[in-house]
Design a protein around this motif. Structure first.
Motif, PDB file in Angstrom:
ATOM      1  N   VAL A 128       0.835  -1.212   0.000  1.00 45.85           N
ATOM      2  CA  VAL A 128       0.000   0.000   0.000  1.00 45.85           C
ATOM      3  C   VAL A 128       0.867   1.258   0.000  1.00 45.85           C
ATOM      4  O   VAL A 128       0.644   2.187  -0.790  1.00 45.85           O
TER       5      VAL A 128
ATOM      6  N   ALA B  37      -2.926   6.555   2.756  1.00 45.52           N
ATOM      7  CA  ALA B  37      -2.484   5.159   2.862  1.00 45.52           C
ATOM      8  C   ALA B  37      -2.790   4.587   4.248  1.00 45.52           C
ATOM      9  O   ALA B  37      -3.232   3.441   4.377  1.00 45.52           O
TER      10      ALA B  37
ATOM     11  N   LEU C  52      -5.380   2.982  -4.236  1.00 40.63           N
ATOM     12  CA  LEU C  52      -4.836   2.444  -2.991  1.00 40.63           C
ATOM     13  C   LEU C  52      -5.747   1.366  -2.415  1.00 40.63           C
ATOM     14  O   LEU C  52      -5.285   0.328  -1.924  1.00 40.63           O
TER      15      LEU C  52
ATOM     16  N   TYR D 139      -4.838  -2.510  -1.881  1.00 40.03           N
ATOM     17  CA  TYR D 139      -4.988  -3.100  -0.552  1.00 40.03           C
ATOM     18  C   TYR D 139      -5.836  -4.378  -0.609  1.00 40.03           C
ATOM     19  O   TYR D 139      -5.455  -5.419  -0.041  1.00 40.03           O
TER      20      TYR D 139
END
Length: 364
Positions: free
Chosen positions: A27, A100, A334, A338
């Motif tokens: 990530v 993040a 992101l 993930y």
């Protein structure tokens, strides 16, 4: 000497820690790439400039057109608002690092690109979690189901072929796998769509209506499954045609090493039935690599096939990822990174547990 169950638990805990570190690194590395390259900033600046241009044009077209200084003032005010809204008044790390961290805590935020929400069929700037939860079932219905069909057929045919190395059936399968390795799924997808969809007209040519059918099915209307099949059979057929050969060849390659072992030759010499030799002396020693291929293969399908989904205009995870990248939608990129990494990490940890359960050598 064996390490005992406490030792095995320690090994699993260490593997879990390493996998979690890999998840966090994936990530942050993605966020670092998005930020340091300026890719997201370029996209957002283009969006701001376009909105400012459209706003200026709207002011100029008003019946009671303001004078030039008022227009410039209003436009500058609007531009400042947009810069503040998109966070462009801060350096990239001040935006990406908190994003993040929030992603790792499953606070995925909202989408920034209308193209992303368009794939999901939702309103602009919807929560990223809603967008992903809308697209994920569509990829499962198309790609994961196709992969399951391929794996089941390969597991049935692979052991059958490995006993007949060099036979006509074996040569046909080897040739089929070699040919299919040369053709990507998306290319065969274009071919099947052209012939079965546009020329013979036995398959759908538009696939976006599958959204309604899947939504109805997930709402409890089981009859909608027939409607889903009407749209999904062509992509599934395409994937099965292309992937079946390489999968059978892969299973064959994994089993063929075991077939040549002395204990298999001895079992055959003792006159044991073929099914018993296969089950006990060939498949059981090969179960670890087969499980690895199956679990990681299924986990990989959840990420979707970007080009193949684009060919069929299938609104799944691959199309969503493509829209997020081209739209510079950092929260969605992101979040997808993930989710994909998390699925891999979970699959990998399940494999670690299965290795311990199925292969005593792992506990030594």
């Amino acid at each position: 000497m064996g390490v005992g169950w406490l030792g095995v638990a320690g090994i699993l805990i260490r593997r879990a820690v390493f996998l979690c570190i890999a998840l966090i690194l994936a990530v942050f590395l993605t966020g670092f790439i998005l930020g340091i390259t300026g890719y997201v900033d370029t996209i957002i600046n283009a969006i701001i400039n376009e909105e400012v241009r459209a706003y200026r044009q709207t002011l100029i077209m008003l019946p009671q057109k303001p004078n030039a200084s008022v227009i410039d003032s209003l436009v500058n005010q609007r531009k400042s608002e947009l810069i503040s809204y998109w966070g462009m008044d801060k350096p990239w790390y001040a935006r990406i690092i908190p994003m993040a961290l929030n992603t790792l805590m499953l606070n995925l935020g909202k989408t920034q690109s209308p193209e992303v929400t368009n794939v999901a069929g939702l309103q602009p700037y919807s929560p990223v979690a809603d967008v992903i939860s809308s697209c994920l079932p569509r990829t499962i219905f198309m790609i994961t189901f196709a992969e399951i069909i391929v794996i089941v057929i390969a597991l049935l045919i692979g052991p059958f072929v490995v006993y007949r190395i060099g036979s006509f059936v074996d040569r046909v399968i080897v040739a089929y796998a070699a040919i299919m390795n040369a053709f990507p799924v998306w290319w065969v997808g274009m071919l099947t769509l052209l012939t079965l969809g546009y020329q013979l007209r036995v398959a759908p040519r538009q696939f976006r209506p599958v959204i309604n059918e899947i939504n109805k099915f997930l709402s409890g209307d089981l009859t909608a499954f027939i409607g889903i099949l009407n749209y999904v059979w062509l992509p599934i057929l395409t994937i099965v045609i292309v992937l079946l050969g390489p999968w059978i060849y892969s299973i064959r390659a994994m089993l063929i090493k075991i077939v040549k072992e002395d204990f298999v030759t001895a079992a055959v010499a003792r006159g044991l039935p073929e099914k018993q030799v296969l089950r006990r002396y060939i498949i059981r020693p090969s179960i670890s690599p087969i499980l690895t291929n199956v679990l990681l293969g299924l986990a990989g399908t959840l990420g979707g096939y970007i080009i193949t989904e684009s060919v069929f205009d299938w609104p799944g995870m691959g199309t969503l990822y493509y829209a997020a990248i081209t739209g510079g939608d950092a929260p969605t990129i992101l979040a997808l990174t993930y989710v994909f990494t998390l699925v891999y990490v979970v699959a990998r940890f399940i494999l670690e547990i299965l290795y311990v359960a199925l292969d005593p050598r792992v506990r030594l």
